[in-house]
Design an enzyme around this catalytic site. Structure first.
Site, PDB file in Angstrom:
ATOM      1  N   GLY A  48      -0.745 -11.455  34.664  1.00 18.74           N
ATOM      2  CA  GLY A  48      -0.446 -13.008  34.369  1.00 18.74           C
ATOM      3  C   GLY A  48      -0.241 -13.850  35.498  1.00 18.74           C
ATOM      4  O   GLY A  48      -0.424 -14.965  35.276  1.00 18.74           O
ATOM      5  N   GLU A 102       5.501 -14.074  39.731  1.00 16.25           N
ATOM      6  CA  GLU A 102       5.520 -13.539  38.284  1.00 16.25           C
ATOM      7  C   GLU A 102       4.977 -14.850  37.435  1.00 16.25           C
ATOM      8  O   GLU A 102       5.424 -15.880  37.969  1.00 16.25           O
ATOM      9  CB  GLU A 102       6.756 -12.974  38.138  1.00 16.25           C
ATOM     10  CG  GLU A 102       6.773 -12.889  36.343  1.00 16.25           C
ATOM     11  CD  GLU A 102       5.899 -11.610  36.043  1.00 16.25           C
ATOM     12  OE1 GLU A 102       4.647 -11.610  36.404  1.00 16.25           O
ATOM     13  OE2 GLU A 102       6.369 -10.618  35.288  1.00 16.25           O
ATOM     14  N   ASP A 106      10.639 -13.515  30.751  1.00 16.38           N
ATOM     15  CA  ASP A 106      11.124 -13.636  29.310  1.00 16.38           C
ATOM     16  C   ASP A 106      12.221 -12.755  29.059  1.00 16.38           C
ATOM     17  O   ASP A 106      13.756 -13.174  29.541  1.00 16.38           O
ATOM     18  CB  ASP A 106       9.946 -12.949  28.266  1.00 16.38           C
ATOM     19  CG  ASP A 106      10.218 -13.126  27.082  1.00 16.38           C
ATOM     20  OD1 ASP A 106       9.882 -14.428  26.524  1.00 16.38           O
ATOM     21  OD2 ASP A 106      10.207 -12.341  26.267  1.00 16.38           O
ATOM     22  N   LYS A 134      12.365 -18.530  30.916  1.00 13.11           N
ATOM     23  CA  LYS A 134      13.080 -18.614  29.465  1.00 13.11           C
ATOM     24  C   LYS A 134      14.584 -17.928  29.241  1.00 13.11           C
ATOM     25  O   LYS A 134      14.542 -17.021  29.178  1.00 13.11           O
ATOM     26  CB  LYS A 134      12.210 -17.665  28.367  1.00 13.11           C
ATOM     27  CG  LYS A 134      10.666 -18.225  28.318  1.00 13.11           C
ATOM     28  CD  LYS A 134       9.916 -17.474  27.112  1.00 13.11           C
ATOM     29  CE  LYS A 134       8.708 -17.526  27.053  1.00 13.11           C
ATOM     30  NZ  LYS A 134       8.104 -16.419  26.429  1.00 13.11           N
ATOM     31  N   ASP A 162      -1.388 -14.586  28.393  1.00 21.54           N
ATOM     32  CA  ASP A 162      -2.199 -14.293  27.192  1.00 21.54           C
ATOM     33  C   ASP A 162      -1.649 -14.133  26.007  1.00 21.54           C
ATOM     34  O   ASP A 162      -0.653 -13.772  25.967  1.00 21.54           O
ATOM     35  CB  ASP A 162      -2.978 -12.927  27.750  1.00 21.54           C
ATOM     36  CG  ASP A 162      -2.107 -11.665  27.515  1.00 21.54           C
ATOM     37  OD1 ASP A 162      -0.919 -11.950  28.227  1.00 21.54           O
ATOM     38  OD2 ASP A 162      -2.322 -10.759  26.720  1.00 21.54           O
ATOM     39  N   ARG A 168      -5.957 -16.590  28.960  1.00 24.97           N
ATOM     40  CA  ARG A 168      -5.387 -16.448  30.241  1.00 24.97           C
ATOM     41  C   ARG A 168      -6.345 -17.776  31.063  1.00 24.97           C
ATOM     42  O   ARG A 168      -5.513 -18.234  32.208  1.00 24.97           O
ATOM     43  CB  ARG A 168      -5.549 -15.248  31.137  1.00 24.97           C
ATOM     44  CG  ARG A 168      -4.792 -14.327  30.432  1.00 24.97           C
ATOM     45  CD  ARG A 168      -4.906 -13.054  31.589  1.00 24.97           C
ATOM     46  NE  ARG A 168      -4.754 -11.758  30.893  1.00 24.97           N
ATOM     47  CZ  ARG A 168      -3.498 -11.214  30.955  1.00 24.97           C
ATOM     48  NH1 ARG A 168      -2.405 -11.915  31.193  1.00 24.97           N
ATOM     49  NH2 ARG A 168      -2.863 -10.151  30.233  1.00 24.97           N
TER      50      ARG A 168
HETATM   51  P1  IMP Z   1       9.597  -9.752  30.135  1.00 30.48           P
HETATM   52  O1  IMP Z   1      10.126  -9.588  28.594  1.00 30.48           O
HETATM   53  O2  IMP Z   1      10.438 -10.438  31.072  1.00 30.48           O
HETATM   54  O3  IMP Z   1       9.694  -8.197  30.627  1.00 30.48           O
HETATM   55  O4  IMP Z   1       8.226 -10.067  30.078  1.00 30.48           O
HETATM   56  C1  IMP Z   1       7.308  -9.294  30.347  1.00 30.48           C
HETATM   57  C2  IMP Z   1       5.942  -9.790  30.265  1.00 30.48           C
HETATM   58  O5  IMP Z   1       5.664 -10.256  28.947  1.00 30.48           O
HETATM   59  C3  IMP Z   1       5.472 -10.777  31.125  1.00 30.48           C
HETATM   60  O6  IMP Z   1       5.241 -10.649  32.355  1.00 30.48           O
HETATM   61  C4  IMP Z   1       4.337 -11.509  30.417  1.00 30.48           C
HETATM   62  O7  IMP Z   1       3.137 -10.762  30.778  1.00 30.48           O
HETATM   63  C5  IMP Z   1       4.639 -11.341  29.022  1.00 30.48           C
HETATM   64  N1  IMP Z   1       5.261 -12.381  28.525  1.00 30.48           N
HETATM   65  C6  IMP Z   1       6.422 -12.851  28.182  1.00 30.48           C
HETATM   66  N2  IMP Z   1       6.497 -14.057  27.616  1.00 30.48           N
HETATM   67  C7  IMP Z   1       5.462 -14.500  27.288  1.00 30.48           C
HETATM   68  C8  IMP Z   1       4.752 -15.535  26.541  1.00 30.48           C
HETATM   69  O8  IMP Z   1       5.201 -16.478  26.215  1.00 30.48           O
HETATM   70  N3  IMP Z   1       3.192 -15.465  26.347  1.00 30.48           N
HETATM   71  C9  IMP Z   1       2.514 -14.611  26.940  1.00 30.48           C
HETATM   72  N4  IMP Z   1       3.022 -13.349  27.595  1.00 30.48           N
HETATM   73  C10 IMP Z   1       4.291 -13.288  27.852  1.00 30.48           C
HETATM   74 MG    MG Z   2       3.392 -10.604  33.678  1.00 32.53          MG
END
Ligand code: IMP
Ligand code: MG
Length: 179
Positions: A48, A102, A106, A134, A162, A168
């Site tokens: 990403g 990064e 999320d 977020k 993506d 992407r």
């Molecule tokens: P985490 O929930 O912070 O562990 O996020 C993990 C991964 O989920 C991120 O690095 C992104 O690759 C993917 N991700 C999180 N939110 C989004 C979004 O809104 N769109 C696309 N990919 C996302």
């Molecule tokens: Mg990522």
């Protein structure tokens, strides 16, 4: 383009390419100031972060190294669950100033796991720069040091992000439209 179709879903324009470019330049300025004399190692989290990293790093003017890391998508058997392994890290982090790049934080679970792993390699300093944060979605202790945009808990595509592997390459960031 105000709306894009990615696979079976429609997404509405949220952040234009120009707005992203401006903000990424501001982040680069800040990082250049903070990293003076620190010889940082940037770790780009694939897939990403590729676009964010490419734009940001073009504006970094302190001597630095750049490397690319990723959690592979190997899945164990059902009983062992998901066993993703960090791949790509060849450099020693010992006593280095390390900045992870990064795309989006999320839930923060990916970054908290990564940071646990990186800390065992004894870097002198460890920072996180994310294009998108977020805060409402956060479920861990991660606190990014550099944030491009704070956004609500919406699903995004574009600028490296993506939807099922697609979108992407879009130069702007779009949010999922509710159906
Ligand atoms: P985490 O929930 O912070 O562990 O996020 C993990 C991964 O989920 C991120 O690095 C992104 O690759 C993917 N991700 C999180 N939110 C989004 C979004 O809104 N769109 C696309 N990919 C996302
Ligand atoms: Mg990522």
């Amino acid at each position: 383009m105000k709306t894009v179709q990615v696979k079976d879903r429609s997404f509405a324009l949220l952040l234009t390419a120009e707005r992203i470019r401006k903000r990424v330049s501001e982040l680069a300025l800040e990082i250049n100031k903070d990293m003076e004399g620190k010889n940082p190692l940037f770790l780009v989290m694939l897939n990403g972060a590729f676009m964010f990293a490419a734009d940001l790093l073009k504006e970094i003017n302190v001597p630095c190294e750049i490397s690319f890391i990723k959690y592979d998508s190997y899945r164990g058997t059902k009983s062992s669950g998901r066993l993703n392994k960090l791949i790509g890290l060849k450099e020693s982090l010992r006593n280095r100033c390390v900045i992870v790049l990064e795309d989006v934080v999320d839930s923060g679970l990916t970054m908290s796991r990564l940071f646990e792993e990186l800390k065992t390699k004894k870097p002198a300093e460890l920072y996180l720069a994310t294009c998108i944060f977020k805060p409402e979605a956060l479920k861990s202790e991660v606190k990014p040091d550099y944030v491009g945009f704070n956004l609500p808990d919406v699903f995004l595509v574009g600028y490296g992000l993506d939807y099922e592997g697609y979108g992407r390459n879009l130069e702007a960031i779009y949010e999922l439209k509710s159906r």
